[in-house]
Design a protein around this motif. Structure first.
Motif, mmCIF file in Angstrom:
data_model
loop_
_atom_site.group_PDB
_atom_site.id
_atom_site.type_symbol
_atom_site.label_atom_id
_atom_site.label_comp_id
_atom_site.label_asym_id
_atom_site.label_seq_id
_atom_site.Cartn_x
_atom_site.Cartn_y
_atom_site.Cartn_z
ATOM 1 N N LYS A 25 5.716 -3.505 -35.789
ATOM 2 C CA LYS A 25 4.647 -3.900 -34.020
ATOM 3 C C LYS A 25 6.017 -3.853 -33.092
ATOM 4 N N LEU A 26 7.314 -3.709 -33.310
ATOM 5 C CA LEU A 26 7.672 -3.309 -32.117
ATOM 6 C C LEU A 26 7.303 -1.588 -31.507
ATOM 7 N N ARG A 27 7.212 -0.806 -32.712
ATOM 8 C CA ARG A 27 7.074 -0.012 -32.057
ATOM 9 C C ARG A 27 5.549 0.532 -31.313
ATOM 10 N N CYS A 28 4.526 0.031 -32.216
ATOM 11 C CA CYS A 28 3.097 -0.084 -31.437
ATOM 12 C C CYS A 28 2.766 -0.904 -30.280
ATOM 13 N N ILE A 29 3.774 -2.142 -29.380
ATOM 14 C CA ILE A 29 3.076 -3.185 -28.430
ATOM 15 C C ILE A 29 4.199 -1.597 -27.146
ATOM 16 N N PRO A 30 3.244 -2.276 -26.218
ATOM 17 C CA PRO A 30 3.222 -0.892 -24.962
ATOM 18 C C PRO A 30 4.534 -1.681 -23.894
ATOM 19 N N ALA A 31 5.851 -0.996 -24.032
ATOM 20 C CA ALA A 31 7.555 -1.017 -23.463
ATOM 21 C C ALA A 31 8.043 -0.272 -22.883
ATOM 22 N N ILE A 32 6.864 0.852 -22.301
ATOM 23 C CA ILE A 32 7.872 1.647 -20.965
ATOM 24 C C ILE A 32 6.657 1.794 -20.519
ATOM 25 N N GLN A 33 7.041 1.790 -19.014
ATOM 26 C CA GLN A 33 5.762 3.010 -18.483
ATOM 27 C C GLN A 33 5.658 4.183 -18.547
ATOM 28 N N PRO A 34 4.073 4.552 -18.200
ATOM 29 C CA PRO A 34 3.307 5.488 -18.507
ATOM 30 C C PRO A 34 3.944 6.890 -17.750
ATOM 31 N N VAL A 35 4.626 6.729 -16.847
ATOM 32 C CA VAL A 35 5.367 8.396 -16.391
ATOM 33 C C VAL A 35 6.542 7.650 -15.872
ATOM 34 N N SER A 36 7.057 8.736 -15.928
ATOM 35 C CA SER A 36 9.275 8.451 -15.078
ATOM 36 C C SER A 36 8.839 8.126 -14.047
ATOM 37 N N ASN A 37 9.805 6.594 -13.949
ATOM 38 C CA ASN A 37 9.373 6.167 -12.810
ATOM 39 C C ASN A 37 11.112 5.331 -12.573
ATOM 40 N N LYS A 38 12.465 5.744 -13.325
ATOM 41 C CA LYS A 38 13.612 5.159 -12.810
ATOM 42 C C LYS A 38 13.784 4.594 -11.151
ATOM 43 N N GLU A 39 13.696 5.204 -10.187
ATOM 44 C CA GLU A 39 14.103 5.314 -9.276
ATOM 45 C C GLU A 39 12.845 4.462 -7.828
ATOM 46 N N THR A 60 -4.116 -0.047 -24.807
ATOM 47 C CA THR A 60 -4.024 0.263 -23.282
ATOM 48 C C THR A 60 -5.057 1.556 -22.709
ATOM 49 N N LEU A 61 -4.476 1.301 -21.384
ATOM 50 C CA LEU A 61 -5.997 2.272 -20.226
ATOM 51 C C LEU A 61 -5.409 3.136 -19.776
ATOM 52 N N TYR A 62 -4.949 4.263 -19.341
ATOM 53 C CA TYR A 62 -4.976 5.725 -18.822
ATOM 54 C C TYR A 62 -5.682 6.697 -18.534
ATOM 55 N N LEU A 94 -1.478 7.343 -11.142
ATOM 56 C CA LEU A 94 -2.345 7.126 -12.484
ATOM 57 C C LEU A 94 -3.026 5.735 -12.487
ATOM 58 N N HIS A 95 -3.265 5.061 -12.990
ATOM 59 C CA HIS A 95 -4.108 3.191 -13.217
ATOM 60 C C HIS A 95 -3.683 3.825 -14.405
ATOM 61 N N TYR A 96 -3.064 2.286 -14.734
ATOM 62 C CA TYR A 96 -2.804 1.718 -16.320
ATOM 63 C C TYR A 96 -3.097 0.792 -16.158
ATOM 64 N N GLU A 97 -3.557 0.431 -17.290
ATOM 65 C CA GLU A 97 -4.124 -0.788 -17.809
ATOM 66 C C GLU A 97 -3.241 -1.468 -19.094
ATOM 67 N N VAL A 98 -2.450 -3.081 -19.046
ATOM 68 C CA VAL A 98 -2.940 -3.487 -20.631
ATOM 69 C C VAL A 98 -3.379 -4.010 -21.336
#
Length: 327
Positions: free
Chosen positions: A170-184, A250-252, A286-290
């Motif tokens: 389950k932990l691998r499947c639940i959305p848990a990161i940002q969909p684009v690299s956005n560390k800053e 999730t939707l992209y 990118l428009h991102y939905e959960v």
């Protein structure tokens, strides 16, 4: 008339001769004497029996009285132990509901089910005629309630154990990161919530988060799952939808190119598409939905593997203050 008890011979004093003369009783008189003595004996026996009953207890009666007293003490102690057990069960139910089910994201068990009683007003009628009936009925009720609540709690623990065994997947499947690299956190355009529509200039609920990025920027799957949609979608342009299981999707949207196809299984962090400017969009982003259980939720709550607590707080601040909706 006197009586000599030794031989049961009766004499009568003769005043004329001044001597005792033997009296010979008739049959009727003898019968009366016997009846009189018999009645006296019976009456005396009854009196002695009543005195014994009132002031003396038989060994069996004393034993039964002692046994009843011990039974009453036993039920009183049992009732107190049941109260302690019930308090312990309530503590377990509270931790089950507020902690374990929250950790595993499990549905709550309604209190109407946890605390359900027993129907029928005559359930304990068969106990009303016995000694200490009130105490025994109350103790029996406590046992019945405890048994029912333990049954519900046992099923709950079985469910949580099954969820725990499946937790790694389950932990691998639940959305848990940002969909684009956005560390800053420089690519945040707009967050989740009410915003002004850039095309119609009216308040509208924004169901996801917008990440400003150049066309061709890589888009990542935010959790393991299966691609169930990879095509154009009204308003979203080119769109990808991933079913992660466990009631998560999730939707992209507004993407430029697909890197996957419908039916394909993907892993968290795998590139699934490139940022574009398709559909109802003001600029490349990118428009991102959960979506959880069919309802849109704030994607910002699902970046816990991607950001430190400080970065997460900064991201929330940017998302809530930014008003540059791009779709």
């Amino acid at each position: 008339m006197g009586r000599l008890n030794a031989r049961k011979i009766y004499y009568k004093f003769n005043n004329r001769t001044l001597e005792y003369e033997r009296v010979f009783l008739s049959g009727k008189e003898r019968l009366l004497v016997i009846l009189r003595n018999l009645c006296f004996g019976i009456f005396s026996g009854i009196i002695m029996f009543l005195i014994f009953i009132l002031f003396f207890k038989s060994p069996m009666e004393m034993s039964l009285k002692k046994e009843n007293k011990l039974i009453k003490i036993h039920y009183q102690m049992l009732s107190k132990e049941l109260d302690h057990m019930h308090n312990a069960l309530e503590d377990m139910q509270l931790r089950d509901e507020k902690l374990y089910r929250a950790i595993f994201n499990a549905d709550s068990i309604p209190m109407a089910i946890r605390k359900a009683g027993f129907g029928g007003s005559n359930r304990y009628d068969h106990l009303k005629g016995i000694s200490n009936a009130e105490l025994i009925i109350e103790t029996t009720k406590k046992i019945d309630i405890l048994k029912k609540q333990l049954y519900v709690q046992s099923n709950s623990m079985d469910e949580l154990i099954a969820l725990g065994k499946d937790m790694e997947n389950k932990l691998r499947c639940i959305p848990a990161i940002q969909p684009v690299s956005n560390k800053e956190l420089k690519r945040m355009a707009s967050g989740y919530g009410m915003r002004i529509d850039p095309f119609y200039h009216i308040p509208e609920f924004h169901k996801g988060m917008d990440f400003s990025a150049d066309i061709g920027t890589e888009i990542y799957a935010t959790g393991d799952g299966t691609v169930i949609y990879a095509d154009r979608k009204q308003g979203y342009g080119n769109c990808v939808i991933i079913d992660h299981g466990y009631d998560f999707k999730t939707l992209y949207g507004h993407i430029d190119k697909y890197k996957i196809k419908t039916g394909q299984k993907v892993k968290r962090g795998e590139v699934i598409a490139l940022v574009g400017n398709t559909g109802k969009s003001k600029a490349p982003h990118l428009h991102y939905e959960v979506i959880h259980k069919g309802n849109h939720v704030n994607p910002a709550n699902y970046y816990y593997q991607d950001l430190t607590p400080e970065e997460y707080d900064r991201m929330i601040e940017i998302a809530e203050t930014s008003g540059h909706v791009m779709d």
